[in-house]
Enzyme design. Structure first.
Site, short mmCIF file in Angstrom:
data_model
loop_
_atom_site.label_atom_id
_atom_site.label_comp_id
_atom_site.label_asym_id
_atom_site.label_seq_id
_atom_site.Cartn_x
_atom_site.Cartn_y
_atom_site.Cartn_z
N SER A 42 0.81 -1.22 0.00
CA SER A 42 0.00 0.00 0.00
C SER A 42 0.84 1.27 0.00
O SER A 42 0.33 2.34 -0.33
CB SER A 42 -0.93 0.02 1.22
OG SER A 42 -0.17 -0.12 2.41
N ASP A 332 -2.43 8.28 7.88
CA ASP A 332 -3.41 7.48 8.62
C ASP A 332 -2.66 6.54 9.56
O ASP A 332 -1.46 6.71 9.78
CB ASP A 332 -4.35 6.73 7.66
CG ASP A 332 -3.62 5.69 6.82
OD1 ASP A 332 -2.44 5.36 7.12
OD2 ASP A 332 -4.23 5.18 5.85
N HIS A 335 0.10 4.78 7.15
CA HIS A 335 0.77 5.33 5.96
C HIS A 335 1.28 6.75 6.15
O HIS A 335 0.64 7.54 6.84
CB HIS A 335 -0.20 5.29 4.77
CG HIS A 335 -0.72 3.92 4.50
ND1 HIS A 335 -1.96 3.52 4.93
CD2 HIS A 335 -0.15 2.85 3.90
CE1 HIS A 335 -2.14 2.25 4.58
NE2 HIS A 335 -1.06 1.82 3.97
#
Ligand SMILES: *[C@@H]1O[C@H](CO)[C@@H](O)[C@H](O)[C@H]1NC(C)=O
Ligand SMILES: *[C@@H]1O[C@H](CO)[C@@H](O)[C@H](O)[C@H]1NC(C)=O
Ligand SMILES: *[C@@H]1O[C@H](CO)[C@@H](O)[C@H](O)[C@H]1NC(C)=O
Ligand SMILES: *[C@@H]1O[C@H](CO)[C@@H](O)[C@H](O)[C@H]1NC(C)=O
Length: 367
Positions: A42, A332, A335
């Site tokens: 991600s 977040d 990340h």
């Protein structure tokens, strides 16, 4: 005669000005390599997971993308651009499009590269189960083999080899494996063997994955080490004192050491194998330990989320977010912000040997 000359001059001017437009506008001026192929999780997903119906590792909803040029969510786990975008920018290329969008669009223009990166992906098959669905590293390599096959059809073996051998192969993987084993509950579901055995088998797996990419023609590897994942808000939140998860950090850096040995071994063993290793771990730790030195005000809490450290709830449409995303290290609970990603890629590209070695990305790309 005069007419012809005038016409010639006119043509020259038209050609000249369109070249000027191209030069000013396109990235081809600064293009350093023919292509960028991205593998990973991600941290560099640019939208592959938008095409995975049952995956819960998704970011194609607000407030993700709030600072992206379009101000819309794209599937990136970020307020704006992520490291994959900055890598492409540095190399003078457009961001490598998500492989699954290309398949979806029945497009097969892979010649300037494509991204296989997928939120939730790990070196091991199995991290994907934590997120129900993701493109594991092994699957990403299968897709790369398909792409390579199409390039051979299009350009012939020599033509495909030429592009692939000059292309940068960027690999950002391993955080999900480490968090899957060492992360505080509710992850920590990947536990197999002792910590040492687990990390050793990560090394065995990445070693064979790198060889597969090499066998398909990849030569210039940009290996991004695992960051200090124990310091992300989700991990701090699990400890009353809000300190970093030391085990996750310790074993992430153990893995990084093992990866560097593999890279040295391959340099000696495999003809034309070239790499840059980037020490994300220490660069990220610097940001976390001295945020003010880099223009950050908050290095513990996430910008977008809910609850303690905004780490109890992910960045969902009903979560709150900080007014200034440039002063937070983390976007977040897992990340980094665009601002952090930019610093990381700048350092990987221009970096001193302390953090990017034996070459930095710029030097690797110029070979
Ligand atoms: C110039 O850049 C714009 C925006 O990035 C793009 O839409 C356009 O196609 C580009 N034009 C040329 C000639 O490259
Ligand atoms: C795929 O097609 C859609 C719709 O035409 C377009 O918006 C999108 O940018 C395309 N994606 C890629 C990666 O080319
Ligand atoms: C919390 O952090 C401290 C300091 O690093 C550590 O000693 C302790 O074991 C941690 N607690 C948990 C539950 O991980
Ligand atoms: C946002 O944060 C950045 C980095 O700390 C700072 O340079 C900038 O001035 C801030 N912007 C506003 C509007 O406060």
């Amino acid at each position: 005669m005069i007419n012809l000359t005038t016409r010639g001059l006119f043509l020259l001017m038209v050609l000249g000005s369109s070249m000027l437009i191209l030069g000013l506008n396109s990235t081809s001026d600064a293009q350093m390599v023919p292509a960028l192929f991205v593998f990973g999780d991600s941290l560099v997903d640019v939208g592959n997971n938008n095409h995975l119906p049952i995956s819960i590792a998704k970011a194609n909803f607000p407030h993700n993308g709030i600072d992206f040029p379009t101000h819309k969510p794209t599937g990136r786990f970020s307020n704006g651009k992520n490291a994959a975008d900055f890598l492409a920018e540095k190399l003078g290329l457009p961001s490598s499009p998500p492989y699954l969008s290309q398949v979806h669009n029945k497009s097969s223009n892979f010649l300037t590269g494509v991204s296989f990166a997928s939120g939730g992906a790990g070196i091991f098959d199995g991290t994907d189960q934590l997120y129900r669905q993701s493109i594991t590293m092994n699957k990403q390599i299968e897709y790369f083999a398909t792409v390579q096959g199409q390039m051979v059809q299009q350009l012939g073996q020599a033509g495909a080899d030429k592009i692939l051998s000059k292309a940068v192969i960027a690999i950002v993987i391993g955080s999900n494996d480490i968090l899957g084993y060492f992360g505080s509950s509710p992850s920590g579901q990947l536990k197999k063997g002792t910590p040492q055995e687990f990390v050793d088998s990560m090394i065995v797996a990445i070693k064979s994955q790198l060889k597969s990419i090499y066998d398909l023609g990849g030569r210039k590897f940009a290996m991004i080490g695992i960051g200090a994942v124990g310091c992300c808000p989700s991990q701090r939140d699990k400890n009353k004192t809000e300190t970093c998860n030391e085990a996750a950090n310790f074993w992430a850096s153990k893995y990084n050491q093992g990866l560097q040995s593999v890279l040295q071994e391959y340099t000696a063993q495999l003809k034309d194998f070239q790499y840059t290793y980037f020490d994300t771990y220490n660069v990220l730790l610097n940001l976390i330990q001295q945020p003010a030195a880099y223009g950050f005000k908050e290095a513990k809490a996430a910008c977008c989320g809910l609850g303690n450290l905004k780490a109890k709830v992910a960045c969902l449409p009903f979560s709150s977010y900080c007014p200034n995303r440039s002063d937070h290290v983390f976007w977040d609970l897992y990340h980094p912000t665009e601002a952090t990603a930019r610093i990381i890629v700048d350092t990987a590209f221009n970096g001193p040997r302390q953090y990017a070695f034996p070459l930095n990305l710029q030097q690797l790309a110029s070979l």
